[in-house]
Design an enzyme around this catalytic site. Structure first.
Site, PDB file in Angstrom:
ATOM      1  N   HIS A  12      19.082 -41.268 -30.313  1.00  0.00           N
ATOM      2  CA  HIS A  12      18.275 -40.660 -29.242  1.00  0.00           C
ATOM      3  C   HIS A  12      17.730 -39.311 -29.721  1.00  0.00           C
ATOM      4  O   HIS A  12      18.378 -38.275 -29.603  1.00  0.00           O
ATOM      5  CB  HIS A  12      19.143 -40.471 -27.986  1.00  0.00           C
ATOM      6  CG  HIS A  12      18.378 -40.089 -26.759  1.00  0.00           C
ATOM      7  ND1 HIS A  12      18.206 -40.940 -25.684  1.00  0.00           N
ATOM      8  CD2 HIS A  12      17.733 -38.946 -26.413  1.00  0.00           C
ATOM      9  CE1 HIS A  12      17.494 -40.335 -24.741  1.00  0.00           C
ATOM     10  NE2 HIS A  12      17.211 -39.112 -25.158  1.00  0.00           N
ATOM     11  N   HIS A  14      13.837 -37.270 -29.949  1.00  0.00           N
ATOM     12  CA  HIS A  14      12.383 -37.216 -29.736  1.00  0.00           C
ATOM     13  C   HIS A  14      11.756 -36.495 -30.924  1.00  0.00           C
ATOM     14  O   HIS A  14      12.113 -35.349 -31.209  1.00  0.00           O
ATOM     15  CB  HIS A  14      12.063 -36.475 -28.438  1.00  0.00           C
ATOM     16  CG  HIS A  14      12.583 -37.161 -27.211  1.00  0.00           C
ATOM     17  ND1 HIS A  14      11.824 -38.033 -26.476  1.00  0.00           N
ATOM     18  CD2 HIS A  14      13.794 -37.107 -26.608  1.00  0.00           C
ATOM     19  CE1 HIS A  14      12.540 -38.491 -25.459  1.00  0.00           C
ATOM     20  NE2 HIS A  14      13.741 -37.941 -25.524  1.00  0.00           N
ATOM     21  N   HIS A 192      15.442 -44.088 -20.580  1.00  0.00           N
ATOM     22  CA  HIS A 192      16.042 -42.867 -20.043  1.00  0.00           C
ATOM     23  C   HIS A 192      16.342 -43.112 -18.561  1.00  0.00           C
ATOM     24  O   HIS A 192      15.452 -43.491 -17.798  1.00  0.00           O
ATOM     25  CB  HIS A 192      15.060 -41.700 -20.141  1.00  0.00           C
ATOM     26  CG  HIS A 192      14.898 -41.139 -21.509  1.00  0.00           C
ATOM     27  ND1 HIS A 192      14.477 -41.877 -22.586  1.00  0.00           N
ATOM     28  CD2 HIS A 192      15.080 -39.853 -21.975  1.00  0.00           C
ATOM     29  CE1 HIS A 192      14.407 -41.084 -23.658  1.00  0.00           C
ATOM     30  NE2 HIS A 192      14.772 -39.864 -23.317  1.00  0.00           N
ATOM     31  N   GLU A 195      19.872 -39.228 -15.804  1.00  0.00           N
ATOM     32  CA  GLU A 195      19.995 -37.826 -16.240  1.00  0.00           C
ATOM     33  C   GLU A 195      19.774 -36.930 -15.030  1.00  0.00           C
ATOM     34  O   GLU A 195      20.603 -36.095 -14.701  1.00  0.00           O
ATOM     35  CB  GLU A 195      18.978 -37.534 -17.338  1.00  0.00           C
ATOM     36  CG  GLU A 195      19.040 -36.114 -17.884  1.00  0.00           C
ATOM     37  CD  GLU A 195      17.940 -35.818 -18.892  1.00  0.00           C
ATOM     38  OE1 GLU A 195      18.048 -34.790 -19.586  1.00  0.00           O
ATOM     39  OE2 GLU A 195      16.957 -36.595 -18.976  1.00  0.00           O
ATOM     40  N   ASP A 273      18.862 -35.318 -28.818  1.00  0.00           N
ATOM     41  CA  ASP A 273      17.754 -35.317 -27.865  1.00  0.00           C
ATOM     42  C   ASP A 273      16.547 -34.533 -28.401  1.00  0.00           C
ATOM     43  O   ASP A 273      15.661 -35.095 -29.028  1.00  0.00           O
ATOM     44  CB  ASP A 273      18.241 -34.765 -26.523  1.00  0.00           C
ATOM     45  CG  ASP A 273      17.370 -35.185 -25.343  1.00  0.00           C
ATOM     46  OD1 ASP A 273      16.478 -36.046 -25.519  1.00  0.00           O
ATOM     47  OD2 ASP A 273      17.587 -34.659 -24.233  1.00  0.00           O
ATOM     48  N   ASP A 274      16.505 -33.226 -28.141  1.00  0.00           N
ATOM     49  CA  ASP A 274      15.440 -32.324 -28.610  1.00  0.00           C
ATOM     50  C   ASP A 274      16.124 -31.089 -29.205  1.00  0.00           C
ATOM     51  O   ASP A 274      16.152 -30.028 -28.577  1.00  0.00           O
ATOM     52  CB  ASP A 274      14.530 -31.916 -27.442  1.00  0.00           C
ATOM     53  CG  ASP A 274      13.946 -33.115 -26.714  1.00  0.00           C
ATOM     54  OD1 ASP A 274      12.943 -33.664 -27.189  1.00  0.00           O
ATOM     55  OD2 ASP A 274      14.500 -33.502 -25.667  1.00  0.00           O
TER      56      ASP A 274
END
Length: 330
Positions: A12, A14, A192, A195, A273-274
């Site tokens: 996961h 981005h 997704h 969350e 994630d980021d």
């Protein structure tokens, strides 16, 4: 073996969200684009909450104006991942940011990304695969265009289809056409969910879209019957503890539900994630989970195997990567 050197598998990530702030600032300077407002005094990304984060993310993407920028971005991201022990990564790719969903342009961007991935595999020993991802708050019609891009380029590199963006925008079932289209083309699916919305959103991802993996899914912990169902069905959660803590969903790693989910038999994976937005790396995620739950190397090795089993890559690639994990086990 140190936590940093443990071989890791990330599902996961981005791609644009992994862009180092200095990289984006450099592109902005080259192109005379004024996005100074998205950085703080220390030069990091500045945002106030998740929805402001989305705006900052999209502003940073305005500097990524062509395939060459994505070549450079991919190489920079994979070098950083490999430095933290990642041997395999799957990254979300959005045709929205790569040619505005025009198939011809998307092919050019994708070619550049694949070239960078091939170089990174040779230079850094890391393998990359792509998951095409529509942006939820851009709406179902644009998602259909994204799905067409995914279908036309499905293969050895593009192996999955997902959905990201503002979870509070619309309903997941509105995107069923796009998911069915991707599935018919042989793409594996993730979504997704759970969350920012509660357990019912995780159910929707599983039941309405048929997602075999869930991005985040942490809010399932509020419904123990759902947690039990996730464990029984073998649905894999792409958990991103550092992201959840940075965005204020949980106050710290110790309060994050990954520990309880793992103990209850849920197939959990660890992801960033980021990462530059949330000041994290895979090494930091491992380190913080070690501190929070006293997880030892055996737990992290098991989670890496879980991630590899759930990876959207071909059998030969999995065999090669499994050998790398087993060699590290010594």
């Amino acid at each position: 073996m140190t936590i940093k050197s443990l071989p890791k598998v990330e599902l996961h990530l981005h791609l644009e969200g992994a862009a180092p702030p200095a990289f984006i600032r450099g592109l902005a300077k080259e192109k005379h684009i004024d996005i100074a407002g998205i950085f703080n005094e220390e030069g990091s990304y500045r945002f106030t909450d998740f929805w402001n984060f989305l705006k900052v993310y999209e502003a940073a993407c305005t500097t990524l104006t062509g395939p060459q920028e994505f070549y450079r971005l991919t190489l920079a991201v994979l070098e950083e991942s490999a430095a933290n022990g990642v041997i395999y990564s799957e990254t979300f790719l959005s045709p929205d940011f790569c040619g505005n969903r025009d198939l011809g342009a998307w092919r050019e961007y994708l070619h550049a990304i694949q070239e960078a991935a091939a170089k990174a595999q040779t230079d850094f020993g890391i393998t990359l695969r792509g998951i095409v991802t529509p942006i939820r708050h851009f709406g179902p019609e644009k998602a259909r265009e994204t799905a067409r891009c995914a279908v036309e380029t499905a293969g050895d590199f593009i192996t999955g289809f997902g959905i990201g963006g503002d979870e509070k925008s619309g309903e997941l079932k509105d995107f069923l056409w796009s998911f069915d289209c991707a599935r018919e083309a042989g793409l594996r699916v993730t979504a997704h969910a759970g969350e920012w919305k509660g357990p019912d959103e995780v159910r929707a991802a599983m039941n309405d879209l048929g997602a075999e993996r869930i991005g985040h899914g942490v809010r399932a912990i509020e419904d123990m019957a759902l947690v039990e169902e996730i464990a029984e069905r073998g649905v894999v959660l792409e958990l991103c503890p550092g992201s959840n803590v940075a965005l204020g969903i949980y106050p710290n790693f110790r309060k994050h539900p990954i520990g309880e989910m793992y103990d209850r038999g849920v197939k959990v994976t660890i992801n960033t994630d980021d990462p530059p937005f949330f000041h994290t790396t895979m090494t930091r995620e491992y380190d913080m989970l070690n501190r929070a739950f006293d997880w030892d190397e055996a737990v992290f090795r098991k989670i890496a195997r879980t991630a590899l089993d759930a990876a959207f890559c071909d059998a030969d690639t999995k065999t090669r990567l499994l050998n790398m994990l087993e060699q590290a086990d010594g």
